[in-house]
Design an enzyme around this catalytic site. Structure first.
Site, PDB file in Angstrom:
ATOM      1  N   GLN A  78      53.817  82.968  31.966  1.00 49.71           N
ATOM      2  CA  GLN A  78      54.183  83.982  31.396  1.00 49.71           C
ATOM      3  C   GLN A  78      54.198  83.953  30.014  1.00 49.71           C
ATOM      4  O   GLN A  78      54.004  85.311  29.333  1.00 49.71           O
ATOM      5  CB  GLN A  78      56.031  83.985  31.571  1.00 49.71           C
ATOM      6  CG  GLN A  78      56.308  84.546  32.805  1.00 49.71           C
ATOM      7  CD  GLN A  78      57.897  84.628  33.068  1.00 49.71           C
ATOM      8  OE1 GLN A  78      58.533  84.737  31.945  1.00 49.71           O
ATOM      9  NE2 GLN A  78      58.378  84.885  34.089  1.00 49.71           N
ATOM     10  N   PRO A 123      60.329  82.362  38.982  1.00 51.19           N
ATOM     11  CA  PRO A 123      59.644  82.747  39.849  1.00 51.19           C
ATOM     12  C   PRO A 123      58.803  81.631  40.516  1.00 51.19           C
ATOM     13  O   PRO A 123      58.237  80.829  39.778  1.00 51.19           O
ATOM     14  CB  PRO A 123      58.813  83.854  39.265  1.00 51.19           C
ATOM     15  CG  PRO A 123      59.454  84.095  38.233  1.00 51.19           C
ATOM     16  CD  PRO A 123      59.896  83.080  37.633  1.00 51.19           C
ATOM     17  N   HIS A 126      68.041  89.679  31.865  1.00 52.04           N
ATOM     18  CA  HIS A 126      66.883  89.106  31.281  1.00 52.04           C
ATOM     19  C   HIS A 126      66.082  90.371  30.739  1.00 52.04           C
ATOM     20  O   HIS A 126      65.217  90.136  29.793  1.00 52.04           O
ATOM     21  CB  HIS A 126      66.169  88.482  32.469  1.00 52.04           C
ATOM     22  CG  HIS A 126      66.160  86.962  32.573  1.00 52.04           C
ATOM     23  ND1 HIS A 126      67.298  86.409  33.394  1.00 52.04           N
ATOM     24  CD2 HIS A 126      65.723  85.791  32.091  1.00 52.04           C
ATOM     25  CE1 HIS A 126      67.166  85.030  33.253  1.00 52.04           C
ATOM     26  NE2 HIS A 126      66.153  84.786  32.493  1.00 52.04           N
TER      27      HIS A 126
END
Length: 391
Positions: A135, A162, A349
């Site tokens: 990310q 994830p 988030h």
């Protein structure tokens, strides 16, 4: 202080000049320090996401940042191994200067340089999430001056992040809508507590990202999934997780196809279990939910939990799931033109991601409700990677 060959008067005047120069130097240093943009790491979600977005945008936009109060509300405040390695990875990619980067640190300063193509390695030496390493690094790699290869090591399937399979199943097709892509190869699975996973990601940089309109989800064409066990765990656990998920999802499609399997011991030698379920639509949307097995938790209930999460997303007709809605914010901000996406309830988030992006990139996100969905939209920066020729 000695001034060889100078008279006492000359020495005195020289010392005055040195003091004067030192004052100028101190003033210069104060000015340079003031150029760091301050980012409060305790706002809203107050976790590692603030750090990841801040550092990615810092590297891409060339804005030095100081992030303080990093994870101060967590049980173990400050940088963990995964956060530290992500910082160091981006610093290496852009030849940036990093100060205060150590385990447990609650404040860092980062001054970026130019993002370079090349081969980079980041190893958490823990089960820290490889997906979260990706990310922070992927937006930078897409705007590098040449191809980037990332060898990322840690946990492939980790809590509070994830699973790596999500990045292939959902993020990859989502990025294609922005006219960007990556290739990902899972060389070894890594699970809590040992880690040891190894993923290779190849990224070809882009000239620019294109704005997207992902508002209409469309009709569901398929519901699929993968339910796995690894190590010495029996495949029966995977089958029970799959059955639980099907109970929650059969209302949305007549055939919920979930593959149940045991990971190859050469790729995944340690114990773990988990499930991912996703829906595909005729508007090229992919929405996903996942769960990891836990000691003492009934596998059927775990599968039902994953199924119920996806069912809630499908029921509100959103075009993005809860993981995707916060991940897409950075790409919307960098893209050319207007971007719009539809989501369900806006997660903390996502609110955090929008706040940090607005602070650094100076763009504005608009959020409004339409037909029972939340629409997030913005006009992106239209950032051009001048290292690459026009399309």
């Amino acid at each position: 202080m000695v001034f060889a060959g100078l008279s006492p008067v000359q020495a005195f005047l020289s010392s005055c000049n040195i003091v004067k120069n030192l004052k100028h130097l101190n003033r210069y240093l104060v000015i340079k320090m003031a150029e760091y943009m301050d980012i409060d790491g305790s706002v809203l979600e107050g976790g590692g996401q603030i750090l990841r977005i801040s550092i990615s945008l810092s590297a891409i936009l060339g804005i030095p940042v100081r992030v303080f109060n990093i994870r101060v509300g967590r049980s173990k405040p400050g940088l963990a191994a995964q956060h530290l390695k992500g910082l160091q990875l981006v610093a290496e990619m852009c030849q940036g200067k990093l100060k205060g980067a150590s385990i447990g640190s609650t404040e860092i300063q980062f001054a970026p340089g130019k993002i370079r193509g090349g081969h980079y390695i980041a190893d958490t030496h823990t089960a820290g999430s490889i997906s979260l390493l990706l990310q922070i690094a992927l937006p930078c790699a897409l705007l590098a001056d040449g191809p980037v290869t990332l060898d990322l090591k840690g946990g492939t399937n980790a809590e509070m992040a994830p699973q790596i399979d999500y990045m292939v199943t959902v993020l990859k097709p989502l990025l294609k809508k922005f006219h960007a892509d990556f290739r990902l190869n899972i060389r070894r699975r890594g699970y809590f507590p040992k880690g040891g996973g190894h993923v290779t990601v190849e990224v070809s940089p882009v000239r620019s990202l294109r704005g997207v309109s992902i508002v209409e989800r469309g009709d569901i064409t398929a519901i699929r999934g993968s339910s796995f066990v690894a190590g010495i765990l029996p495949v029966k656990l995977a089958q029970e997780m799959a059955e639980g998920a099907k109970e929650e999802l059969k209302q949305f499609h007549h055939n919920v196809d979930i593959r149940c399997y045991k990971e190859d011991r050469t790729v995944a030698p340690d114990n773990c279990s988990g499930i991912l379920v996703w829906a595909e639509t005729d508007r090229d949307c992919v929405l996903c939910a996942d769960e990891l097995g836990k000691r003492g938790r009934d596998p059927r209930h775990l599968g039902r939990s994953a199924g119920a999460t996806l069912a809630a997303t499908l029921a509100c007709k959103a075009a993005l799931d809860t993981h995707a809605q916060d991940q897409v914010i950075v790409y919307m901000a960098l893209a050319e033109g207007k971007s719009s996406v539809s989501v369900g309830d806006i997660t903390l988030h996502t609110k955090t991601a929008m706040h940090i992006v607005e602070l650094i990139a100076k763009i504005k996100f608009n959020v409004y409700e339409e037909s029972g969905q939340n629409i997030i939209e913005c006009t992106g920066l239209g950032l051009i990677n001048k290292n690459l020729p026009p399309d």
